[in-house]
Scaffold this motif. Structure first.
Motif, PDB file in Angstrom:
ATOM      1  N   GLY A 308       8.896  12.660  -1.140  1.00 12.35           N
ATOM      2  CA  GLY A 308       7.963  11.754  -0.477  1.00 12.35           C
ATOM      3  C   GLY A 308       6.762  11.503  -1.347  1.00 12.35           C
ATOM      4  N   SER A 309       5.827  10.735  -0.834  1.00 11.99           N
ATOM      5  CA  SER A 309       4.653  10.374  -1.623  1.00 11.99           C
ATOM      6  C   SER A 309       3.381  10.968  -1.038  1.00 11.99           C
ATOM      7  CB  SER A 309       4.510   8.847  -1.696  1.00 11.99           C
ATOM      8  OG  SER A 309       3.751   8.357  -0.595  1.00 11.99           O
ATOM      9  N   ALA A 310       2.309  10.810  -1.798  1.00 14.03           N
ATOM     10  CA  ALA A 310       0.965  11.125  -1.322  1.00 14.03           C
ATOM     11  C   ALA A 310       0.141   9.841  -1.274  1.00 14.03           C
ATOM     12  CB  ALA A 310       0.313  12.163  -2.225  1.00 14.03           C
ATOM     13  N   LEU A 311       0.825   8.730  -1.075  1.00 19.00           N
ATOM     14  CA  LEU A 311       0.227   7.397  -1.103  1.00 19.00           C
ATOM     15  C   LEU A 311      -0.407   7.047   0.233  1.00 19.00           C
ATOM     16  CD1 LEU A 311       0.046   4.677  -2.788  1.00 19.00           C
ATOM     17  CD2 LEU A 311       2.195   4.034  -1.654  1.00 19.00           C
ATOM     18  N   THR A 312      -1.460   6.250   0.196  1.00 21.07           N
ATOM     19  CA  THR A 312      -2.026   5.629   1.386  1.00 21.07           C
ATOM     20  C   THR A 312      -1.848   4.124   1.276  1.00 21.07           C
ATOM     21  OG1 THR A 312      -4.260   5.315   0.493  1.00 21.07           O
ATOM     22  CG2 THR A 312      -3.768   7.453   1.522  1.00 21.07           C
ATOM     23  N   THR A 313      -1.922   3.428   2.399  1.00 25.67           N
ATOM     24  CA  THR A 313      -1.759   1.983   2.345  1.00 25.67           C
ATOM     25  C   THR A 313      -2.909   1.306   1.604  1.00 25.67           C
ATOM     26  OG1 THR A 313      -2.695   1.863   4.591  1.00 25.67           O
ATOM     27  CG2 THR A 313      -0.287   1.798   4.384  1.00 25.67           C
ATOM     28  N   ALA A 314      -4.131   1.820   1.746  1.00 27.36           N
ATOM     29  CA  ALA A 314      -5.257   1.240   1.011  1.00 27.36           C
ATOM     30  C   ALA A 314      -5.072   1.404  -0.493  1.00 27.36           C
ATOM     31  CB  ALA A 314      -6.567   1.883   1.464  1.00 27.36           C
ATOM     32  N   ALA A 315      -4.566   2.556  -0.925  1.00 27.77           N
ATOM     33  CA  ALA A 315      -4.294   2.766  -2.344  1.00 27.77           C
ATOM     34  C   ALA A 315      -3.170   1.863  -2.819  1.00 27.77           C
ATOM     35  CB  ALA A 315      -3.947   4.227  -2.603  1.00 27.77           C
ATOM     36  N   ALA A 316      -2.174   1.621  -1.967  1.00 25.40           N
ATOM     37  CA  ALA A 316      -1.077   0.724  -2.329  1.00 25.40           C
ATOM     38  C   ALA A 316      -1.589  -0.683  -2.597  1.00 25.40           C
ATOM     39  CB  ALA A 316      -0.028   0.711  -1.219  1.00 25.40           C
ATOM     40  N   LEU A 317      -2.559  -1.152  -1.802  1.00 27.41           N
ATOM     41  CA  LEU A 317      -3.137  -2.473  -2.029  1.00 27.41           C
ATOM     42  C   LEU A 317      -3.750  -2.556  -3.416  1.00 27.41           C
ATOM     43  CD1 LEU A 317      -3.982  -5.271  -0.865  1.00 27.41           C
ATOM     44  CD2 LEU A 317      -6.144  -4.177  -0.218  1.00 27.41           C
ATOM     45  N   LYS A 318      -4.528  -1.559  -3.775  1.00 24.88           N
ATOM     46  CA  LYS A 318      -5.141  -1.541  -5.109  1.00 24.88           C
ATOM     47  C   LYS A 318      -4.083  -1.553  -6.197  1.00 24.88           C
ATOM     48  CE  LYS A 318      -9.769   0.507  -4.935  1.00 24.88           C
ATOM     49  NZ  LYS A 318     -10.605   1.627  -5.407  1.00 24.88           N
ATOM     50  N   ASN A 319      -3.038  -0.762  -6.009  1.00 20.94           N
ATOM     51  CA  ASN A 319      -1.981  -0.701  -7.012  1.00 20.94           C
ATOM     52  C   ASN A 319      -1.333  -2.062  -7.216  1.00 20.94           C
ATOM     53  OD1 ASN A 319      -2.364   2.030  -7.434  1.00 20.94           O
ATOM     54  ND2 ASN A 319      -0.696   2.660  -6.092  1.00 20.94           N
ATOM     55  N   LEU A 320      -0.980  -2.726  -6.135  1.00 21.25           N
ATOM     56  CA  LEU A 320      -0.308  -4.016  -6.227  1.00 21.25           C
ATOM     57  C   LEU A 320      -1.142  -5.029  -6.988  1.00 21.25           C
ATOM     58  CD1 LEU A 320       1.043  -4.235  -2.581  1.00 21.25           C
ATOM     59  CD2 LEU A 320       2.442  -4.008  -4.632  1.00 21.25           C
ATOM     60  N   VAL A 321      -2.429  -5.070  -6.687  1.00 14.97           N
ATOM     61  CA  VAL A 321      -3.315  -6.030  -7.344  1.00 14.97           C
ATOM     62  C   VAL A 321      -3.515  -5.648  -8.810  1.00 14.97           C
ATOM     63  CG1 VAL A 321      -5.650  -6.973  -7.351  1.00 14.97           C
ATOM     64  CG2 VAL A 321      -4.445  -6.660  -5.185  1.00 14.97           C
ATOM     65  N   THR A 322      -3.635  -4.357  -9.088  1.00 14.66           N
ATOM     66  CA  THR A 322      -3.847  -3.888 -10.455  1.00 14.66           C
ATOM     67  C   THR A 322      -2.624  -4.138 -11.324  1.00 14.66           C
ATOM     68  OG1 THR A 322      -5.355  -2.167  -9.687  1.00 14.66           O
ATOM     69  CG2 THR A 322      -4.410  -1.876 -11.871  1.00 14.66           C
ATOM     70  N   TRP A 323      -1.428  -3.967 -10.754  1.00 16.22           N
ATOM     71  CA  TRP A 323      -0.202  -4.134 -11.537  1.00 16.22           C
ATOM     72  C   TRP A 323       0.048  -5.576 -11.941  1.00 16.22           C
ATOM     73  CZ3 TRP A 323       3.241  -0.823  -7.758  1.00 16.22           C
ATOM     74  CH2 TRP A 323       2.870   0.521  -7.905  1.00 16.22           C
ATOM     75  N   GLY A 324      -0.594  -6.520 -11.291  1.00 22.15           N
ATOM     76  CA  GLY A 324      -0.478  -7.921 -11.690  1.00 22.15           C
ATOM     77  C   GLY A 324       0.684  -8.644 -11.030  1.00 22.15           C
ATOM     78  N   ASP A 325       0.695  -9.982 -11.211  1.00 25.49           N
ATOM     79  CA  ASP A 325       1.731 -10.872 -10.691  1.00 25.49           C
ATOM     80  C   ASP A 325       1.695 -11.025  -9.178  1.00 25.49           C
ATOM     81  OD1 ASP A 325       2.633 -11.350 -13.226  1.00 25.49           O
ATOM     82  OD2 ASP A 325       4.475 -10.176 -13.042  1.00 25.49           O
ATOM     83  N   VAL A 326       0.701 -10.455  -8.525  1.00 26.18           N
ATOM     84  CA  VAL A 326       0.606 -10.540  -7.069  1.00 26.18           C
ATOM     85  C   VAL A 326      -0.814 -10.964  -6.709  1.00 26.18           C
ATOM     86  CG1 VAL A 326       0.696  -9.253  -4.908  1.00 26.18           C
ATOM     87  CG2 VAL A 326       2.375  -8.780  -6.698  1.00 26.18           C
ATOM     88  N   SER A 327      -0.944 -12.008  -5.903  1.00 22.31           N
ATOM     89  CA  SER A 327      -2.262 -12.410  -5.427  1.00 22.31           C
ATOM     90  C   SER A 327      -2.702 -11.471  -4.321  1.00 22.31           C
ATOM     91  CB  SER A 327      -2.224 -13.850  -4.904  1.00 22.31           C
ATOM     92  OG  SER A 327      -1.485 -13.920  -3.699  1.00 22.31           O
ATOM     93  N   LEU A 328      -3.988 -11.477  -4.015  1.00 26.02           N
ATOM     94  CA  LEU A 328      -4.481 -10.634  -2.926  1.00 26.02           C
ATOM     95  C   LEU A 328      -3.850 -11.006  -1.596  1.00 26.02           C
ATOM     96  CD1 LEU A 328      -6.261  -8.299  -2.078  1.00 26.02           C
ATOM     97  CD2 LEU A 328      -8.190  -9.890  -1.885  1.00 26.02           C
ATOM     98  N   PRO A 329      -3.742 -12.296  -1.232  1.00 28.97           N
ATOM     99  CA  PRO A 329      -3.048 -12.610   0.029  1.00 28.97           C
ATOM    100  C   PRO A 329      -1.598 -12.132   0.058  1.00 28.97           C
ATOM    101  CG  PRO A 329      -4.377 -14.482  -0.667  1.00 28.97           C
ATOM    102  CD  PRO A 329      -4.384 -13.498  -1.808  1.00 28.97           C
ATOM    103  N   GLU A 330      -0.902 -12.217  -1.070  1.00 27.72           N
ATOM    104  CA  GLU A 330       0.485 -11.744  -1.105  1.00 27.72           C
ATOM    105  C   GLU A 330       0.554 -10.230  -0.903  1.00 27.72           C
ATOM    106  OE1 GLU A 330       2.478 -15.103  -4.077  1.00 27.72           O
ATOM    107  OE2 GLU A 330       1.579 -13.280  -4.915  1.00 27.72           O
ATOM    108  N   ALA A 331      -0.344  -9.517  -1.581  1.00 31.86           N
ATOM    109  CA  ALA A 331      -0.367  -8.059  -1.436  1.00 31.86           C
ATOM    110  C   ALA A 331      -0.685  -7.663   0.006  1.00 31.86           C
ATOM    111  CB  ALA A 331      -1.390  -7.454  -2.395  1.00 31.86           C
ATOM    112  N   VAL A 332      -1.659  -8.332   0.598  1.00 31.26           N
ATOM    113  CA  VAL A 332      -2.024  -8.050   1.994  1.00 31.26           C
ATOM    114  C   VAL A 332      -0.839  -8.330   2.918  1.00 31.26           C
ATOM    115  CG1 VAL A 332      -3.478  -8.832   3.909  1.00 31.26           C
ATOM    116  CG2 VAL A 332      -4.501  -8.356   1.675  1.00 31.26           C
ATOM    117  N   GLY A 333      -0.132  -9.428   2.661  1.00 33.37           N
ATOM    118  CA  GLY A 333       1.017  -9.770   3.482  1.00 33.37           C
ATOM    119  C   GLY A 333       2.117  -8.726   3.443  1.00 33.37           C
ATOM    120  N   MET A 334       2.327  -8.115   2.277  1.00 34.85           N
ATOM    121  CA  MET A 334       3.364  -7.097   2.139  1.00 34.85           C
ATOM    122  C   MET A 334       3.030  -5.823   2.903  1.00 34.85           C
ATOM    123  SD  MET A 334       4.748  -7.431  -1.796  1.00 34.85           S
ATOM    124  CE  MET A 334       3.284  -7.943  -2.661  1.00 34.85           C
ATOM    125  N   LEU A 335       1.765  -5.640   3.243  1.00 40.77           N
ATOM    126  CA  LEU A 335       1.310  -4.459   3.969  1.00 40.77           C
ATOM    127  C   LEU A 335       1.027  -4.738   5.448  1.00 40.77           C
ATOM    128  CD1 LEU A 335      -0.975  -3.216   1.112  1.00 40.77           C
ATOM    129  CD2 LEU A 335       0.656  -1.700   2.262  1.00 40.77           C
TER     130      LEU A 335
END
Length: 390
Positions: A308-335
């Motif tokens: 399993g992970s030690a991930l939180t959903t707020a941290a996942a948002l940061k990761n998605l945006v940092t990794w690139g190719d995803v807009s903030l609305p897209e990242a928010v939508g995935m969560l």
């Protein structure tokens, strides 16, 4: 009393509204937009970002609170802790038990839902197993695993009292066809996971009603150019969504970007697959009688197997945006929006629209969580935001 939060950048799957107002009353969003008239108490949120609350469909706990439990107090404890991590709604994660069915854990989950407490809303139950392939079991104890049986499925549905929303299963197991059809007929989302299914077997499962894939890439037959496996079938089936554990450990950021490109952001559901030790880095988890702890950003057994992970959903948002190719609305939508659609709550959760539950996250410009509202009630706030919202 109404609350108006004004001046923030509002972001959901539909896009962004800069410097807008959002009005909350009786636990719902009643008005939103740049020209919305303020009502009730007014809170200045200039420079902040507001999103819908995040929905975690695949979690096993956090903050020291396990969700696979016979103690409803632990489930309510998790519900109070989760808003501090960005989660405003979730499914209770239940796994297998040695030599039998997790009926006691399912009954405990229904008991917790029947007497809801403060914090994140419990939307139902996710049963991960016991019908998993031993060859792709991951950290699941072999003693937890079983072959599909129609009578057992009826017992599981009865114990869940209509609250089972998602079941992870291996569709290649004998009897899985009937299992899938039974679950779909009961209104349960069937998700293929912990599976060694071939491409053809996965296609057949999708035709029977499988509409989701559990933690893509993890615990499944890998994608290969001569043996494409379940992932290729998922990509080709436009009605099927795929989970992604966005911690950068379970799935490399490059592979995460590839999955999002293949499925499109509208079909990716970001999950944590977090364990109870999330937020407790020095704690030890009893995982089926085996000790597990946080090592190098994920939960592992003593032999290094991911548990399993030690991930939180707020941290996942940061990761998605940092990794690139995803807009903030897209990242928010995935969560938010995508998981809401997956379990049928998209008419009240996952958007910043009038009539929707006032599940709100307030971030600063660096995407650090400042406050969380669950159905209009402050469930988490930094000291500064606690004063503003008090």
């Amino acid at each position: 009393m109404a609350l108006t939060i004004e001046g923030a950048r509002l972001v959901d799957v539909a896009g962004e509204q800069p410097a807008a107002r959002l009005v909350v009353e009786d636990g719902r969003i009643v008005d939103v937009g740049p020209d919305t008239a303020p009502h009730g108490r007014r809170v200045d949120a200039h420079g902040m970002i507001i999103t819908p609350g995040f929905i975690d469909l695949h979690t096993h706990g956090g903050g020291g609170f396990p969700l696979h439990t016979t103690d409803p107090v632990a489930i309510h404890g998790y519900a109070r802790w989760a808003p501090s991590t960005g989660t405003t709604a979730f499914l209770i994660g239940v796994v297998g038990v040695p030599g039998g069915l997790p009926l006691a854990q399912l009954r405990t989950a229904t008991q917790a839902m029947a007497a809801p407490g403060q914090g994140a809303e419990i939307l139902g139950i996710h049963l991960e197993g016991p019908y998993l392939n031993p060859a792709r079991r991951g950290a699941h104890d072999p003693a937890w695993l079983r072959q599909p049986d129609h009578g057992e499925v009826a017992a599981l549905l009865e114990a869940a009292e209509g609250r089972l929303r998602l079941v992870t299963l291996a569709p290649e197991l004998p009897g899985a066809d009937t299992l899938i059809q039974t679950l779909v007929a009961a209104g349960v989302t069937a998700s293929m996971g912990h599976t060694d299914a071939t491409y053809e077997q996965a296609q057949a499962a999708i035709r029977l009603g499988v509409s989701q894939a559990t933690h893509c890439f993890n615990a499944m037959r890998p994608l290969h150019h001569r043996d494409p496996g379940p992932l290729a079938a998922v990509v080709e089936a436009e009605m099927v969504r795929g989970e992604l554990i966005a911690d950068g450990v379970h799935v490399h950021p490059a592979a995460a970007r590839l999955l999002i490109r293949l499925l499109g952001p509208e079909r990716v559901i970001v999950v944590t697959d977090a364990q109870a030790v999330t937020g407790k880095p020095d704690a030890v988890l009893d995982f089926g009688g085996l000790p597990a702890r946080v090592v190098d950003g994920a939960v592992r057994l003593a032999d290094g197997i991911l548990a399993g992970s030690a991930l939180t959903t707020a941290a996942a948002l940061k990761n998605l945006v940092t990794w690139g190719d995803v807009s903030l609305p897209e990242a928010v939508g995935m969560l938010s929006w995508n998981p809401a659609r997956a379990i049928g709550v998209e008419r009240r959760k996952g958007r910043l629209q009038p009539g929707y539950d006032a599940d709100l996250l307030i971030f600063d410009a660096a995407l650090t969580l400042q406050a969380t509202l669950c159905r209009g009630v402050v469930a988490y706030a930094t000291p500064t935001w606690h004063e503003r919202l008090a």
